[in-house]
Design an enzyme around this catalytic site. Structure first.
Site, short mmCIF file in Angstrom:
data_model
loop_
_atom_site.label_atom_id
_atom_site.label_comp_id
_atom_site.label_asym_id
_atom_site.label_seq_id
_atom_site.Cartn_x
_atom_site.Cartn_y
_atom_site.Cartn_z
N ASP A 1 -11.56 -10.72 -0.85
CA ASP A 1 -13.35 -10.94 -0.53
C ASP A 1 -14.54 -10.24 -0.78
O ASP A 1 -14.04 -9.05 -1.76
CB ASP A 1 -13.47 -10.51 1.71
CG ASP A 1 -12.33 -9.11 1.98
OD1 ASP A 1 -12.16 -8.23 0.46
OD2 ASP A 1 -11.84 -9.64 2.62
N HIS B 1 -9.99 -6.17 -2.31
CA HIS B 1 -11.61 -6.25 -1.38
C HIS B 1 -12.32 -5.71 -2.29
O HIS B 1 -11.97 -4.46 -2.39
CB HIS B 1 -10.66 -5.39 -0.05
CG HIS B 1 -9.85 -5.79 1.04
ND1 HIS B 1 -9.73 -7.05 1.70
CD2 HIS B 1 -8.24 -5.86 0.70
CE1 HIS B 1 -8.44 -7.44 2.07
NE2 HIS B 1 -7.54 -6.86 1.95
N GLU C 1 -5.71 -10.46 -1.70
CA GLU C 1 -6.48 -10.88 -0.20
C GLU C 1 -8.05 -10.57 -0.69
O GLU C 1 -8.67 -10.03 -0.21
CB GLU C 1 -6.87 -9.35 0.60
CG GLU C 1 -4.97 -9.16 1.06
CD GLU C 1 -4.81 -8.32 1.69
OE1 GLU C 1 -5.25 -7.45 2.84
OE2 GLU C 1 -3.14 -7.90 1.78
N GLU D 1 0.98 -0.96 -0.49
CA GLU D 1 -0.09 0.12 0.11
C GLU D 1 0.38 1.50 -0.05
O GLU D 1 0.98 2.30 1.27
CB GLU D 1 -1.16 0.18 1.04
CG GLU D 1 -1.59 -1.26 1.49
CD GLU D 1 -2.94 -1.46 2.51
OE1 GLU D 1 -2.96 -0.26 3.23
OE2 GLU D 1 -3.44 -2.65 2.09
N ASN E 1 1.96 -5.30 -2.81
CA ASN E 1 0.65 -5.11 -2.84
C ASN E 1 0.06 -3.92 -2.55
O ASN E 1 0.10 -3.15 -1.88
CB ASN E 1 0.83 -6.61 -1.74
CG ASN E 1 -0.34 -7.03 -1.67
OD1 ASN E 1 -0.90 -7.68 -3.01
ND2 ASN E 1 -1.15 -7.30 -0.12
C1 XIL Z 1 -6.01 -6.25 8.10
C2 XIL Z 1 -6.44 -7.31 9.40
O1 XIL Z 1 -7.23 -7.97 8.34
C3 XIL Z 1 -7.26 -6.88 10.14
O2 XIL Z 1 -7.28 -8.15 11.57
C4 XIL Z 1 -6.39 -5.97 11.14
O3 XIL Z 1 -7.02 -5.85 12.35
C5 XIL Z 1 -5.76 -5.22 10.44
O4 XIL Z 1 -5.21 -5.51 9.06
N1 XIL Z 1 -4.86 -4.75 3.60
C6 XIL Z 1 -4.18 -5.19 3.87
C7 XIL Z 1 -3.93 -6.12 5.62
O5 XIL Z 1 -2.62 -5.84 2.95
O6 XIL Z 1 -3.00 -7.04 6.03
C8 XIL Z 1 -5.31 -6.11 6.41
O7 XIL Z 1 -5.73 -7.00 7.05
C9 XIL Z 1 -6.59 -5.58 5.34
C10 XIL Z 1 -6.57 -4.81 3.98
#
Ligand code: XIL
Length: 894
Positions: free
Chosen positions: A456, A425, A454, A347, A389
């Site tokens: 979802d 996401h 990641e 990020e 990422n």
């Molecule tokens: C999130 C986790 O899922 C949570 O449990 C934590 O509190 C905060 O981080 N992008 C990312 C992940 O790269 O590391 C993040 O994970 C979600 C967004």
């Protein structure tokens, strides 16, 4: 006084998110009793705990103010009598009843009632709410409602879960029209109305969590595509329930436990136990690992960026770099050869495309820290794949462009970067599968690996959406999204563009989205549910036959012609008839008039047979019955009566005798029978069990709507120079006649053209007095174009929907759309101004015959800079900026 309190408290409740889902006509009336009785002996039943049919007396209902309540005869949704409410003087007036005794904290209920009004507007917004008294404070919780058509008994259904509170609360159920202040409420808002058959159904408690051991392991469905999940160290404990879900994946990543704060909480104090456990688990199970993450602005301890002597001061660049080098080399070195892919940096770009202004950037002063991170990681493990990422790079925009350019530059300079991780996401509506496919291909074209890291799929479109239940419809929509996504993933993996897919969690009970972006707004984004069982999203991919059947909704347009060849059909989207695997068998379009519902259906079937036929089913009251409806109307048209038959496809036309009303909804289904030597196979639009004769539970819904205004648009390209393109002189101007609001000058017109890239719009506005004083762009003298590229007629914006606004000085503003490709010029002329625009096609391939949702708007300001008028081509609701369902229709022609 009271009205204000009502309004303010309702606002609060919306934010708290007790909002429940609504369905109109979603369940039958009298017949549900039998259904309930029949299933009472079974487990997990829905139990009717309360019922008022008003056959005897008021049954404890009273008015909220001085409105008059009366039991009336010969007007009832069922039986003989109903409750009439009249002489309402405020919108919030309506019948109310104490239901404290029938609902219990911790339990969930469906609350349903039938509603009718006979005079007034064509439709009216009705709200069902609860008044809750807790100690001395009251609040008002809207649990649902519906837009109800005049003259039709309509079923309104809401859901409410009674929260467990410290002290018991008192609940009163009431019905009202949508809130307006007294001085704004008109006769239309104060209509008398009737309610009947109020019913509260207790929902079965959620099933206990259980991991299904007899279902296929998910990852085995994919060839040459590792599929993984984010887990926590506790999931490695085989005595824990979630451990049973690990068999579905062959890649793992720690959700939190390999982030900097976990691995090096204090300088020099590395904590490896949990990471070691994951690595040895992976070695034993022969599964792959992702390492997440080495450099990130979140979940990195403060000491990393502080001066060692003076924590109040920032670390020097040298100190930061030596800490980064030590952190990266210690960790990557320890697991050398055992981690498939590392998220080296996470990020580092903002949504606007700038480098993120993180502590790293502030101290390092440039992207040098990114280059170094990759270099150090490569030195520590030459075999691991090294990733950058990020999120919001799954669709076109400045962020995706910036990351693309960054990776390109890093590659060109020899920085050891191997891949791009798309966090993904996403949500059910956005971005589209195609957006994501294009993103994968775009990054893959740089010669790097692409992983989905990641994944979802949230059921919420944004952080401002209130909490909602995951009902069957939304879970199915999500399931189809997952199905299409994984189909695309498999294709892109086969083409060498996609390396791996990882989901961000095992099951919905523990997803991070339960608390992000809204704390406590529970979400349902993964393949396994809060009860750990496989969700429709899993079954859509593994075995679509196991999917529940959803209720699809489509529109029937008003149409006086009985001719199947009437051009009206060329302005209506065809609804595909597709099975749960996504295979298409045909399509249809529906229209209606005061005498019938008409259906034009086309079937893809290249082996004509005497058994070929299409059958249509219509349930006039849209009741969901477990048995054959006594009012069911069905019509079967054999292929021999086709209006057209090419041998490979045929078209039938049916006129179903019935008297629908504007805005009413009917239960509807259509079934294709395909005859062959082997017998007859069947395919339905909505009821995949093909049991339309046995019950209406699985019918879809047809809504009767007015046909929007239409326009044919010719092909032609224009160029942008200082002046408007001369080709416009050959195009007929279309007058803007719809006065949406206030005062606007007469005589404004627009013209439209299209080519393979753009829809071109010229607007010529009559306006003597021009102002851009107001800071709100929509209150300046300006024009707008609304476009719904798939003519989806949804009530909120999808990714293909956009609003483009240009003021008379050519200042642009946007709502969705492609800001980069949009072009415009404007000019002030005698008595007004003109604007020429090129609206990019972003989600469709334009071709002759295609239809789009479309409207244009003029905003007219006065000398003080206030908007005094709005004028449109078609839609007079002034909702086009958020609701494309009311747009007109343009058809592209040669
Ligand atoms: C999130 C986790 O899922 C949570 O449990 C934590 O509190 C905060 O981080 N992008 C990312 C992940 O790269 O590391 C993040 O994970 C979600 C967004």
């Amino acid at each position: 006084m009271r009205k204000n309190k009502l309004r303010i408290l309702m606002g609060v409740i919306f934010v708290c998110g007790f909002l429940c889902s609504t369905a109109v006509n979603a369940m039958g009336n009298k017949d549900t009793d039998k259904t309930a009785a029949k299933t009472e002996s079974e487990q997990n039943i829905e139990k009717i705990v309360f019922e008022d049919s008003f056959e005897k007396d008021l049954q404890g209902w009273s008015g909220r103010a001085s409105e008059v309540l009366k039991i009336v005869e010969n007007n009832a949704s069922d039986g003989k009598k109903s409750l009439q409410v009249s002489e309402r003087t405020s919108t919030w007036n309506g019948p109310i009843k104490d239901i404290t005794a029938v609902i219990s904290p911790g339990k969930s209920y469906k609350i349903g009632l039938w509603f009718l009004y006979e005079e007034g507007p064509e439709k009216q917004d009705i709200m069902v709410s609860l008044e809750r008294t807790l100690g001395s404070s009251k609040d008002y919780i809207n649990i649902g409602g519906a837009s109800v058509p005049r003259g039709d008994w309509t079923y309104i259904e809401c859901q409410y879960s009674v929260p467990v509170t410290k002290n018991p609360a008192q609940y009163r159920l009431y019905v009202e029209t949508k809130y307006k202040q007294d001085d704004q409420a008109t006769k239309d808002d104060l209509i008398p109305f009737y309610i009947d058959d109020v019913r509260i159904i207790q929902l079965p408690p959620p099933r206990p969590a259980q991991v299904e051991t007899d279902i296929p392991s998910f990852y085995t469905l994919f060839k040459d595509l590792p599929v993984g999940a984010a887990i926590n160290s506790i999931d490695l404990d085989s005595t824990k329930l979630h451990n049973g879900l690990l068999r579905h994946f062959n890649v793992f990543v720690y959700e939190n436990e390999m982030k900097p704060e976990s691995l090096q909480p204090a300088e020099g104090r590395f904590v490896f136990e949990k990471a070691d456990a994951l690595v040895s688990f992976a070695q034993k199970q022969k599964v792959k690992l992702r390492g997440h993450t080495l450099v990130w602005h979140n979940q990195t301890p403060k000491w990393f960026f502080q001066d060692s002597q003076n924590p109040g001061a920032a670390a020097s660049k040298d100190l930061l770099f030596s800490r980064m080098e030590n952190h990266i080399k210690t960790i990557v070195g320890r697991y050398k050869g055992k981690i498939d892919s590392w998220d080296v940096v996470n990020e580092v770009i903002e949504d606007n495309g700038n480098l993120r202004n993180s502590a790293y950037l502030k101290i390092a002063g440039s992207d040098e820290y990114i280059r170094n991170a990759f270099k150090w990681a490569r030195e520590a493990d030459p075999a691991a794949k090294l990733f950058i990422n990020d999120y919001n790079i799954e669709f076109r925009g400045p962020k995706q462009d910036a990351l693309y350019n960054l990776v390109k530059t890093l590659k060109a300079e020899g920085v050891p970067i191997d891949g791009v991780g798309l966090q993904a996401h996403i949500n059910v509506g956005f971005p589209t599968v195609n957006d994501i496919r294009n993103a994968i291909r775009r990054f893959a074209s740089l010669g790097v690996k692409v992983q989905i890291t990641e994944l979802d799929v949230s059921i919420y479109g944004s952080g401002s959406e209130p909490k909602k239940e995951a009902d069957r419809e939304i879970l199915l929509e999500q399931a189809y999204k997952y199905r299409d996504l994984f189909k695309m993933f498999q294709e892109e993996a086969a083409a060498g563009n996609l390396d791996m897919v990882v989901l961000w969690g095992l099951s919905d009970d523990r997803t991070w989205l339960n608390n992000f972006p809204v704390p406590g707004r529970t979400d349902y984004p993964l393949l396994f549910g809060k009860d750990l069982r496989a969700k429709p999203a899993y079954w859509a991919i593994v075995n679509p036959d196991k999917l529940p059947i959803g209720i699809k909704n489509i529109i029937a347009y008003q149409n006086e012609s009985l001719n199947p060849a009437d051009p009206i059909y060329s302005y209506i989207n065809s609804t595909p008839i597709v099975d749960q695997k996504g295979i298409t068998y045909g399509s249809f379009k529906a229209t209606w008039n005061g005498r019938s519902v008409m259906v034009l259906a086309t079937v893809l079937d290249n082996s004509p047979d005497a058994g070929d036929a299409v059958t249509m089913y219509l349930e006039p009251k849209n009741r969901r019955l477990e048995k054959k409806s006594d009012e069911l109307i069905s019509i079967s048209v054999p292929r021999s009566k086709a209006t057209q038959d090419s041998g490979s496809e045929y078209t039938v036309f049916a006129e179903i005798p019935f008297t629908p009303k504007l805005e009413s909804k009917v239960g509807f289904d259509i079934k294709i029978q395909n005859g062959s030597a082997k017998g007859i196979s069947m395919q339905s639009w909505n009821d995949f069990t093909n049991n339309q004769e046995k019950g209406t539970v699985n019918y879809g819904t047809l809504s009767m709507k007015q046909m929007p205004r239409t326009l044919d648009v010719k092909r032609g390209s224009i160029t942008f120079s200082r002046n408007k393109d001369p080709i416009w002189d050959t195009i007929e101007p279309i007058p803007m006649t719809v006065k949406t609001m206030g005062v606007t000058e007469e005589g404004s017109t627009f013209k439209v053209l299209w080519d393979e890239n753009y829809l071109y719009v010229l607007m010529e506005i009559k306006d003597e007095l021009l102002s851009d004083k107001n800071s709100n762009p929509w209150e300046q003298d300006s024009v707008e174009v609304f476009i719904d590229q798939n003519n989806g007629k949804t009530t909120s914006y999808e990714a293909d929907d956009a609003q483009y606004r240009v003021n008379y000085r050519n200042v642009k503003s946007f709502n969705g759309g492609d800001e980069e490709r949009f072009q415009s010029i404007s000019r002030i002329v005698l008595g007004g101004y003109w604007v020429q625009m090129a609206v990019p096609f972003t989600h469709i391939k334009p071709e002759a015959g295609l239809i789009l949702g479309f409207d244009v708007q003029i905003n007219e300001a006065d000398a003080t800079g206030s908007r005094i008028g709005i004028r449109n081509w078609h839609n007079d609701t002034n909702l086009g900026y958020k609701d494309p369902s009311g747009l007109g229709i343009v058809k592209l022609v040669e």
